[in-house]
Design a protein around this motif. Structure first.
Motif, PDB file in Angstrom:
ATOM      1  N   UNK A 119       0.834  -1.207   0.000  1.00 25.50           N
ATOM      2  CA  UNK A 119       0.000   0.000   0.000  1.00 25.50           C
ATOM      3  C   UNK A 119       0.865   1.252   0.000  1.00 25.50           C
ATOM      4  N   UNK A 120       2.013   1.188   0.683  1.00 29.05           N
ATOM      5  CA  UNK A 120       2.928   2.331   0.695  1.00 29.05           C
ATOM      6  C   UNK A 120       3.459   2.619  -0.703  1.00 29.05           C
ATOM      7  N   UNK A 121       3.727   1.563  -1.479  1.00 27.77           N
ATOM      8  CA  UNK A 121       4.217   1.756  -2.842  1.00 27.77           C
ATOM      9  C   UNK A 121       3.152   2.406  -3.724  1.00 27.77           C
ATOM     10  N   UNK A 124       3.085   5.979  -2.883  1.00 29.65           N
ATOM     11  CA  UNK A 124       4.251   6.667  -3.441  1.00 29.65           C
ATOM     12  C   UNK A 124       4.070   6.918  -4.933  1.00 29.65           C
ATOM     13  N   UNK A 125       3.463   5.946  -5.636  1.00 35.34           N
ATOM     14  CA  UNK A 125       3.217   6.124  -7.067  1.00 35.34           C
ATOM     15  C   UNK A 125       2.274   7.290  -7.320  1.00 35.34           C
ATOM     16  N   UNK A 126       1.277   7.447  -6.431  1.00 33.53           N
ATOM     17  CA  UNK A 126       0.330   8.555  -6.576  1.00 33.53           C
ATOM     18  C   UNK A 126       1.021   9.906  -6.432  1.00 33.53           C
ATOM     19  N   UNK A 127       2.158   9.913  -5.744  1.00 28.79           N
ATOM     20  CA  UNK A 127       2.921  11.145  -5.561  1.00 28.79           C
ATOM     21  C   UNK A 127       4.021  11.316  -6.607  1.00 28.79           C
ATOM     22  N   UNK A 128       4.054  10.416  -7.593  1.00 26.95           N
ATOM     23  CA  UNK A 128       4.992  10.566  -8.702  1.00 26.95           C
ATOM     24  C   UNK A 128       6.241   9.729  -8.638  1.00 26.95           C
ATOM     25  N   UNK A 129       6.369   8.866  -7.641  1.00 24.71           N
ATOM     26  CA  UNK A 129       7.580   8.050  -7.537  1.00 24.71           C
ATOM     27  C   UNK A 129       7.543   6.902  -8.555  1.00 24.71           C
ATOM     28  N   UNK A 130       8.679   6.571  -9.106  1.00 19.70           N
ATOM     29  CA  UNK A 130       8.807   5.461 -10.045  1.00 19.70           C
ATOM     30  C   UNK A 130       8.808   4.152  -9.247  1.00 19.70           C
ATOM     31  N   UNK A 131       7.770   3.341  -9.453  1.00 16.83           N
ATOM     32  CA  UNK A 131       7.684   2.073  -8.727  1.00 16.83           C
ATOM     33  C   UNK A 131       7.943   0.876  -9.641  1.00 16.83           C
ATOM     34  N   UNK A 132       8.416   1.120 -10.853  1.00 21.82           N
ATOM     35  CA  UNK A 132       8.644  -0.001 -11.761  1.00 21.82           C
ATOM     36  C   UNK A 132       9.706  -0.986 -11.254  1.00 21.82           C
TER      37      UNK A 132
END
Length: 370
Positions: A119-121, A124-132
């Motif tokens: 859920x944290x990832x 983080x994606x919603x805030x623009x972090x690259x989670x690939x």
């Protein structure tokens, strides 16, 4: 040009390789395996709920000698710290119980434990972090589990089942491990709601998949059932995470599991968890005027109806309840995702994707088995 290629190769080499996948030959890395005493082979106490109130109750069944195998990838449930979950099972059991355990009545159940994006990832994606890079870890596990599954099931026809993150991972698995491979002829069906599958507007093939079509009739084999649910009068807003295609000329696929190939309203066969802690618009649901449900699940046939809507980039399963004057059952269902007391418009009725049509989905598996 050669210098650019060399620099690109150096950059790729600098990226750390995803850690090795778990050894799926070991049973502890599986939530569910055929013949194993686990959450998928445990009957679920369920009560029928009709306009006349509560009816018969009994446990879900576990089939003896079904013709198909099912491979399930659960949605985002992990609250573990960090961007990928560990392999210690906790929230995953509840997801498998509510979404997948009933499938053991129509197929042999397989469900791997995998290092999903937490859920944290997703936050983080919603805030623009690259989670690939985190996606790569999760997908590597699912791919390895699928390969082990195929070794275990020895060429038997199979059904893929997922939701949300699980459906996203299965999309890639179909594209890389199934399309154009011998596995393609053995995939009886893919049930992957809760994540956008893109198709050219007005088409049933192309976009996300090169050769795997959307299902248009019950009993059709080698096709995909996909949809994202939104409450009637609340369509996906522009730019929504679900239900709104970002690519020109594309729309989000919708296959109504209660009426494949139809655009009309169809009553749905639903299985609702009655003891969930998820917030519901309007407050907790009172399932019946007769009082609290006697079991953890109720089955409602026709409480909700759905129809597929495609309008330009928008594509979704529109869901409504069927209000019956004087009825003893609820005229409310949940499904929206709440964060901090607010419900996220672009997620629609994400939590209802599977329960609202679970009986219909089971029927589709039965149809391909026949």
């Amino acid at each position: 040009m050669s210098l650019l290629l060399a620099l690109a190769a150096q950059a790729a080499a600098a990226q750390p390789a995803p850690p090795a996948a778990p050894d799926y030959r070991r049973s502890e890395h599986w939530l569910c395996l055929p013949g194993q005493k686990d959450v998928c082979n445990t009957p679920l106490p369920t009560t029928a709920l009709t306009p006349r109130g509560y009816g018969s109750n009994g446990p879900s069944t576990v089939a003896s000698g079904p013709k198909l195998d099912c491979f399930y990838v659960y949605p985002t449930v992990s609250q573990d710290r960090g961007m990928n979950s560990d392999l210690v099972v906790s929230e995953e059991k509840a997801a498998a119980s509510s979404q997948f355990a009933r499938f053991s009545g129509v197929c042999r159940p397989y469900a791997p434990v995998y290092r999903q994006m937490t859920s944290a990832a997703i936050g983080a994606a919603a805030l623009g972090r690259d989670i690939m890079p985190n996606f790569a870890i999760a997908y590597g596990d699912v791919r390895e589990a699928f390969r082990n599954f195929r070794a275990r099931n020895r060429g038997r026809p199979f059904v893929l089942v997922g939701h949300s993150q699980g459906s996203w991972l299965l999309q890639r698995l179909i594209a890389e491990e199934i399309e154009g491979k011998p596995n393609a002829s053995e995939m009886a069906l893919a049930i992957i709601p809760g994540f956008n599958v893109l198709v050219p507007d007005g088409k049933t093939i192309g976009g996300t998949f090169k050769s795997t079509p959307l299902c248009e009739r019950a009993g059709q084999r080698g096709c995909v059932v996909s949809y994202v649910s939104f409450r009637t009068n609340n369509p996906p807003p522009p730019g929504a995470l679900f239900g709104y295609a970002p690519a020109p000329g594309m729309t989000v696929a919708c296959t109504n599991p209660a009426a494949l190939g139809s655009r009309g309203w169809a009553k749905m066969d639903s299985y609702w968890p009655t003891r969930t802690t998820y917030a519901v618009p309007g407050g907790p649901i009172r399932w019946s005027t007769e009082g609290a449900p006697p079991t953890p699940f109720v089955r409602t046939e026709g409480l909700a109806s759905g129809r597929c809507v495609n309008a330009g980039p928008r594509g979704y399963l529109e869901v409504r309840t069927n209000v019956t004057p004087g009825a003893k059952w609820s005229d409310r269902i949940g499904g929206e995702v709440g964060v901090g007391g607010l419900f996220i418009p672009g997620w629609g009725m994400h939590l209802a994707d599977v329960p609202v049509a679970q009986g219909d989905l089971l029927g589709l598996v039965e149809a391909v088995a026949r």
